[in-house]
Design a protein around this motif. Structure first.
Motif, PDB file in Angstrom:
ATOM      1  N   GLY A  23      -9.137 -17.935  21.385  1.00  0.00           N
ATOM      2  CA  GLY A  23     -10.273 -18.835  21.447  1.00  0.00           C
ATOM      3  C   GLY A  23     -10.557 -19.540  20.133  1.00  0.00           C
ATOM      4  N   TYR A  24     -11.363 -20.586  20.237  1.00  0.00           N
ATOM      5  CA  TYR A  24     -11.701 -21.449  19.109  1.00  0.00           C
ATOM      6  C   TYR A  24     -12.333 -20.679  17.961  1.00  0.00           C
ATOM      7  N   GLU A  25     -13.256 -19.793  18.274  1.00  0.00           N
ATOM      8  CA  GLU A  25     -14.005 -19.082  17.239  1.00  0.00           C
ATOM      9  C   GLU A  25     -13.151 -18.084  16.461  1.00  0.00           C
ATOM     10  N   SER A  26     -11.950 -17.783  16.930  1.00  0.00           N
ATOM     11  CA  SER A  26     -11.081 -16.812  16.264  1.00  0.00           C
ATOM     12  C   SER A  26      -9.977 -17.455  15.436  1.00  0.00           C
TER      13      SER A  26
ATOM     14  N   GLY B  83     -15.609 -29.977  16.890  1.00  0.00           N
ATOM     15  CA  GLY B  83     -15.457 -28.965  17.928  1.00  0.00           C
ATOM     16  C   GLY B  83     -14.067 -28.853  18.517  1.00  0.00           C
ATOM     17  N   ILE B  84     -13.074 -29.477  17.886  1.00  0.00           N
ATOM     18  CA  ILE B  84     -11.690 -29.427  18.385  1.00  0.00           C
ATOM     19  C   ILE B  84     -10.756 -29.154  17.211  1.00  0.00           C
ATOM     20  N   LYS B  85      -9.854 -28.204  17.410  1.00  0.00           N
ATOM     21  CA  LYS B  85      -8.848 -27.901  16.388  1.00  0.00           C
ATOM     22  C   LYS B  85      -7.457 -28.161  16.963  1.00  0.00           C
ATOM     23  N   LYS B  86      -6.591 -28.651  16.102  1.00  0.00           N
ATOM     24  CA  LYS B  86      -5.190 -28.894  16.470  1.00  0.00           C
ATOM     25  C   LYS B  86      -4.369 -27.722  15.952  1.00  0.00           C
TER      26      LYS B  86
ATOM     27  N   PRO C 239     -21.688 -22.769  23.894  1.00  0.00           N
ATOM     28  CA  PRO C 239     -22.799 -23.719  24.057  1.00  0.00           C
ATOM     29  C   PRO C 239     -23.218 -24.255  22.692  1.00  0.00           C
ATOM     30  N   TRP C 240     -23.655 -25.491  22.658  1.00  0.00           N
ATOM     31  CA  TRP C 240     -24.060 -26.132  21.412  1.00  0.00           C
ATOM     32  C   TRP C 240     -25.158 -25.309  20.767  1.00  0.00           C
ATOM     33  N   GLY C 241     -25.040 -25.137  19.469  1.00  0.00           N
ATOM     34  CA  GLY C 241     -26.049 -24.392  18.711  1.00  0.00           C
ATOM     35  C   GLY C 241     -25.780 -22.903  18.670  1.00  0.00           C
ATOM     36  N   ALA C 242     -24.729 -22.430  19.351  1.00  0.00           N
ATOM     37  CA  ALA C 242     -24.444 -20.994  19.366  1.00  0.00           C
ATOM     38  C   ALA C 242     -23.730 -20.573  18.103  1.00  0.00           C
TER      39      ALA C 242
ATOM     40  N   VAL D 134       5.644 -27.329  18.586  1.00  0.00           N
ATOM     41  CA  VAL D 134       4.867 -27.379  19.812  1.00  0.00           C
ATOM     42  C   VAL D 134       3.407 -27.394  19.382  1.00  0.00           C
ATOM     43  N   GLN D 135       2.615 -28.270  19.991  1.00  0.00           N
ATOM     44  CA  GLN D 135       1.226 -28.366  19.564  1.00  0.00           C
ATOM     45  C   GLN D 135       0.273 -28.395  20.741  1.00  0.00           C
ATOM     46  N   THR D 136      -0.980 -28.041  20.440  1.00  0.00           N
ATOM     47  CA  THR D 136      -2.037 -28.064  21.444  1.00  0.00           C
ATOM     48  C   THR D 136      -3.363 -28.302  20.738  1.00  0.00           C
ATOM     49  N   LEU D 137      -4.371 -28.625  21.521  1.00  0.00           N
ATOM     50  CA  LEU D 137      -5.731 -28.760  21.019  1.00  0.00           C
ATOM     51  C   LEU D 137      -6.565 -27.645  21.627  1.00  0.00           C
ATOM     52  N   ILE D 138      -7.415 -27.043  20.814  1.00  0.00           N
ATOM     53  CA  ILE D 138      -8.300 -25.982  21.292  1.00  0.00           C
ATOM     54  C   ILE D 138      -9.734 -26.422  21.018  1.00  0.00           C
ATOM     55  N   ALA D 139     -10.531 -26.462  22.074  1.00  0.00           N
ATOM     56  CA  ALA D 139     -11.914 -26.920  21.958  1.00  0.00           C
ATOM     57  C   ALA D 139     -12.865 -25.737  21.883  1.00  0.00           C
ATOM     58  N   ASP D 140     -13.992 -25.963  21.209  1.00  0.00           N
ATOM     59  CA  ASP D 140     -15.057 -24.972  21.120  1.00  0.00           C
ATOM     60  C   ASP D 140     -15.826 -25.014  22.434  1.00  0.00           C
ATOM     61  N   LYS D 141     -15.727 -23.958  23.225  1.00  0.00           N
ATOM     62  CA  LYS D 141     -16.373 -23.910  24.542  1.00  0.00           C
ATOM     63  C   LYS D 141     -17.738 -23.233  24.492  1.00  0.00           C
TER      64      LYS D 141
END
Length: 145
Positions: free
Chosen positions: A61-64, A112-115, A142-145, A133-140
């Motif tokens: 996940g994004y936060e990790s 809110g998006i990392k490559k 909730p806003w303000g969390a 190989v690449q991908t985009l990972i979005a922060d899912k």
């Protein structure tokens, strides 16, 4: 009038020459085909290794997407504390693909998006090769969390 029975010397010589030419062509192209097959197999392995790394990171996940969290998940080697990270030892890449190394680059793409780019590099017959190989990972979250 005499009938032409049997095979003449000229016919035999032409047949031998044609068979010889076919043999030379086959022996000249066989090593090239074998080399191309080995290269394709190595590329396939490299793509699989890079894709596997991206799937592992996406599952975190994004936060990790930090050094501490990636190390805790055993996703990267210990040697790099900032991007690009190595994953050569932790995934034992040399076992799957000889003389290979892997890097994982994480950059901010947008708010809110990392490559994430996974690169696997290896040497094949003295030639340096690599696959990205690449991908985009979005922060899912909730806003303000």
């Amino acid at each position: 009038m005499r009938s032409n029975r049997g095979v003449g010397l000229i016919d035999v010589m032409i047949t031998v020459m044609l068979l010889g030419m076919a043999g030379v062509i086959f022996t000249a192209t066989f090593p090239t085909g074998h080399s191309a097959l080995n290269q394709a197999e190595d590329t396939k392995k490299a793509v699989e290794l890079a894709q596997k790394k991206l799937e592992q990171v996406k599952a975190l996940g994004y936060e990790s997407l930090s050094y501490t969290n990636l190390r805790a998940a055993n996703a990267i080697d210990e040697d790099q504390t900032s991007s690009p990270y190595n994953f050569t030892s932790v995934d034992n890449l040399a076992k799957s693909l000889a003389s290979s190394s892997g890097t994982l680059e994480i950059t901010n793409y947008a708010a809110g998006i990392k490559k994430v780019v996974a690169t696997v590099s290896w040497n094949s017959s003295g030639v340096a090769r690599s696959v990205k190989v690449q991908t985009l990972i979005a922060d899912k979250r909730p806003w303000g969390a």
